[in-house]
Every structure is written in structure tokens, then in C-alpha cells.
Design an enzyme around this catalytic site. Sequence first.
Site, mmCIF file in Angstrom:
data_model
loop_
_atom_site.group_PDB
_atom_site.id
_atom_site.type_symbol
_atom_site.label_atom_id
_atom_site.label_comp_id
_atom_site.label_asym_id
_atom_site.label_seq_id
_atom_site.Cartn_x
_atom_site.Cartn_y
_atom_site.Cartn_z
ATOM 1 N N GLU A 65 -2.728 9.468 39.275
ATOM 2 C CA GLU A 65 -2.351 10.835 39.105
ATOM 3 C C GLU A 65 -1.530 11.205 40.250
ATOM 4 O O GLU A 65 -1.986 11.014 41.530
ATOM 5 C CB GLU A 65 -3.728 11.725 39.126
ATOM 6 C CG GLU A 65 -4.593 11.354 37.782
ATOM 7 C CD GLU A 65 -5.887 12.340 37.966
ATOM 8 O OE1 GLU A 65 -5.935 13.317 38.897
ATOM 9 O OE2 GLU A 65 -6.896 11.796 37.334
ATOM 10 N N ASP A 72 -9.025 23.190 43.514
ATOM 11 C CA ASP A 72 -9.115 22.152 44.528
ATOM 12 C C ASP A 72 -9.871 22.891 45.796
ATOM 13 O O ASP A 72 -9.587 23.962 46.212
ATOM 14 C CB ASP A 72 -7.680 21.761 44.939
ATOM 15 C CG ASP A 72 -7.216 20.841 43.633
ATOM 16 O OD1 ASP A 72 -7.700 19.870 43.424
ATOM 17 O OD2 ASP A 72 -6.261 21.013 43.252
#
Lengths: 254, 394
Positions: free
Chosen positions: A45, A56
Amino acid sequence: MNRINQKLQENKKLLSIYFTAGYPNLNDTIPTIEALEKSGVDMIEIGLPFSDPLADGPTIQESSTQAIENGMTTKLLFEQLKEVRNSVQIPLIIMGYFNPMMQFGVENFCQKCQEVGIDGLIIPDLPLEEYLSEYQAIFEKYNLKNVFLITPQTSNERIMEIDAVSDSFIYMVSTAAVTGGQAGFGTEQTAYFERIASLNLKNPQIIGFGISDKETFTQATLHQKGAIIGSAFIKYITQNSIAKIGEFVEKIRA
Amino acid sequence: MSQFNVSEKGFYGKFGGAFIPEMLYPNVEELRTQYLSIIAEPSFQEEYMYLLEQYVGRPTPLYYAKRLSEKYNTKVYLKREDLCHTGAHKVNNTIGQIILAKRLGKTRIIAETGAGQHGVATATVCALMGLQCIVYMGEVDIERQAPNVARMKMLGAEVRPATSGSKTLKDATNEAIRDWINNPTDTFYIIGSVVGPHPYPDMVAKFQSIISKEIKSQLLTHEGTEYPDYVIACVGGGSNAAGAFYEFLDDEQVGLIAVEAAGHGVDSGESAATSVLGKIGIIHGSRTLLMQTEDGQITEPYSISAGLDYPGVGPLHAHLCDTGRAEFISITDEDAMNSGLEISKMEGIIPAIETAHAFAVLDKKQFKPTDIVVINLSGRGDKDLNTYINYFGF
């Protein structure tokens, strides 16, 4: 066949690694991808850095901030990736937030992805409904698999809906947390892993969030097809260097 | 069907929606499916109105500003939101959301704050209801707004510094959203403005709409009409403007003027004039006008007033701007500060610096002597005394 789907057919537990493009140094993107493939990782990724990554934790946000400071942009990422398919075969997925893609132009973005050999996209803040009504046709036109997230709080009904729309794998968020959160899985998580496995979904699942070492990788892949390591990998290359990627992967696979 | 109310899917024209990570979906969906019916319950309305009257001090006066009217040769009315408990309109919304949170069975409240006004308003209602309160505030803002940090602590809230990114309001909002992701079942997120994923912009606008409801009935008493010629309000995220405009959105005879912070000037590179400098994008779960780089990275706005330096604007306002329903005017730091001083000296009211931006329009735009101009006096200036002192050298 799309490289992701091909990989998913292999009879093994898959290790996927997330890293932020342009981090630690602007030109580390390609060497990192090459080192990851060489070390036996199954899928990559590539994080497209964003200033405000809501899903995140601090590790990935800081790496994104650094990458942006290094000069990383969407345009530059595609330039860096221009010849990546001359050197690697591994499935490549871009993970990023929707705003930078919107500014680049969604169709333009998808077209570039296909040109450089990207196989799929993970866009945490592009919800299912919006994808279906506005973007599915564009993604499919450029043969990009869109990967959706599910969490321990996602209802079965919605999981079924997501399974029906998906055509690669489902990204299972391990726990109610942002990335890089916790150490080890408890009974609550393992029960969730078992519950999802028992749904017999048509798409295999790959677990992300909270995978950091061999132990959590093994736990996560007991019932699921694979697992994704992100924050722990970013921390590792921050403390060591991208030259030592092989050692990191070896420890997970050992 | 109103052209300016939110659609069933949460959009105002091309703006709005809920661009949220899947982790937030259950929480936002719970709210989306329930907020309208809960708010419509008679017992909700009774509790909400009781607290607005007896605790907040509503209705707030609609005051005819005689000296200002004479100076600018038009009829200026001030909607006195500065007289609300806690010193600004923010509490209208936090009262509404805390009752909603209780009815959804939530036990833990989180909020973001920039200057601290929404944080104080949230901490206040949490104290009132006996609920745990955590307020996220940028590390930079914590230093700049020490008195409000102390107020929140006195009210029993925990103030958590946002240390990521630019360490200001947008980062505090990011941290609050992350907290919500980490605490998906017991926590209610009280957003302070008409921003964020649907249904927040609509819900906050509804709770603030009490402002324009009162303007209507009060104006009828004063002037024999419910409709002013203009309503002027400052816009950061846009909650006080949304409240002051709400009842007039579909009445085109009422001119709506949204006032943004130009900072050092729209072209100076230090500005918060989103309608001029922003492009359509996604921030905090909403598609709206947004200040960003060409590459789609969100940029840090600037204004002397901490309440106006948000890089986006609520989707309703983006739509009002896009359709031309509202006129957007940007006012520099200098003009706002001078206006703040003028209102203080002419009317005996020290306005918040955010609000001072709205007053500066009197100097920029020519009104007719017969025009009825309502300015939403969204907050008082006590919190800004230090900034005024430093600026004018009192």
C-alpha cells in the site's frame, strides 16, 4: 486478471505493507517498493500523503507531514511510479484520502493509476454510497479495485452490502482505533475475527490496524487471508533505514 | 421545497454529505437517523426551551442602535447574542446537543475548540448535566487563550492539547474525530459549528435558528414587519450566521451578508477568506469550500480573531455563496479592530473580534436610510481584551 485478485488466489497468508510515499526521503518511494518485493512481501500500500489524515494515528500523520515537506505531491508520485512496472510485479495499491484525488481530478487520477500499473485504491473517507453513485464506473473503467473498510462496529447488513460491491478483498479494521494504536489483540478482537470468518463472505479479508510483529500477524491471519502492517513499518524505517527492510520482513515471516 | 435546506442525503446543492471513514459510520448513522425525531419530541423542545430561557437568558434583546444608525444613516438593530450565558451564541447549540446526547444514552462528551468559546460552552453544559467532558484544543491556541483554558478546567472539563499539524482549530477537530473513532459507543461529539459530516451542519443550524426566530418576532414589535432588509453576520465555520439567516433563507427580500476574515488582506497570503481563496474540497467529512494547496493539502488560514481562522466554511454557506443567495464580504484585521473600538465607544458594547468583522460592513456598504439592518452581535469581547490591549496599546 488484476494482480490483487491473482495474489489472493495463492495458497498462503498474505503480508501487506503500508508505507508513505516520499518518506523518509523524497526519492525513497521506488527503492522501498523494490526492497519490499525482494523481501517477499505480498502486497504494497503506497500512502499518498495528506495534511489531515483523520483515520491515522501520529506515526502515519507525522510521516505524511514529513513527506509533504519533502515535496511529495500527487503529480510527483505518478512520475516516480512511471517505470515501476519494469522492476516489480507485486500488487500495488494507493491508500490516500479523497481530497488530493479530487483536486487532481478523479478520472485523471484513475487514468494515471492504470498507466503506471496501480491495481487498487483504499480511500478511507470515500464512503460506500458516494462511491456507488459517483465513482464506481470510473474506477472500473481503469480496472482499479476499490477496497472498503469494515470495523468491529459495522453491522452485518452493511458488511453484506460491502461484500457484494467489493471485488478483491475487504479491509478489516482490527479494533475501534486509529492506526498505530495498540499492542496485541484481546478476546474481543479474536471473537470479531471469528465472527467475520463465519460470515463466509465472497471476498477474502485482510486485517489492518494494530499489526506490528510476528505475534499479531499470526493472530490476525488465523482466520483471515492476510494482514497489513503500517505504523510499525514506518517506525522501523524511521529508526533504521530502508536498506534494512529485509530484516523487518524476515522477523514477521520467521 | 426549500432551495436552501439540507437534502435528505445531507447536501446543500453540491456541498455537504458525509465523507467519513467507515469507523465513524455507525455513530454518524445513529445520529442521522434519530436527530430529527428526537428534536421534534415535545419533551425535548420543552427541556431545550426551558434551558434557553432560564439558563441561557433568552430571548436576547434586539436592540435599536441609535447612535450607529445616525452615523450610518440607516436603521441598525443588534441581536444581542453577546448577552447569552458564557458570552456568545455557542451555548444555543451545546444545550441542544447535550440534551440529544443524553437521550441517545451517551455518557462521555468530546468537543473541539479554537478560541475556546465552544469549549467553554460545552464544558458549561456538561457541568450542568453532570457528564464527563474532554475538549481538544490546539497547543498553539492553548497558549494564546489561557483564560478560556482555565474556565474549562474550572467547569470540570479536561483540556487535551492537539499537537499534530499546525496545532490549531483544524487539528483540534482532527483529534476530536480520532477520539470518536477510538470510543465508538459511549461518546457523543458536540461539534461547535455548521461543519462536519451530515447531519451536523443541519443540526447545529437548527439549534442556532432560535436567533432568527427571535429576530422575526422582535422586529414585528419594533418595526411592524418580520423581515429586515439585511442580516449581517460573521462567518468562520458559520454557526452564528446560519442561525441568524435560517428563517430568512427562502425570503429573497432579506439580503444576507456573510462576513469573512480577510486577515492582512485577501491577497496577502495571510487570510481566512474561504469564499474567495477556497476551492471545493473535503474537510472534516464535508464537501465544501476549502483553503488548500493546488495538490489538495489543507492550508492554515490566518485572522486576528481565533474564531474565524477555519480553513473551510459550512456547506450551507458554500451553497449560499455559490448560488449568490448571500453576499460574501471580507474584512481585514485592521478594519475589524477599528470597528470593535467604534462600537465600544458609540454603543457601550465591546464586541468579540469575530463580531467586529460584521460591524465593519457598515463602513463598506451603503445602506438606504429606510433599510432595516440587523447585525448579529454573536459574542462579547471580554475574551479578546488582551488582543485589543496589544493592538491599541491601552
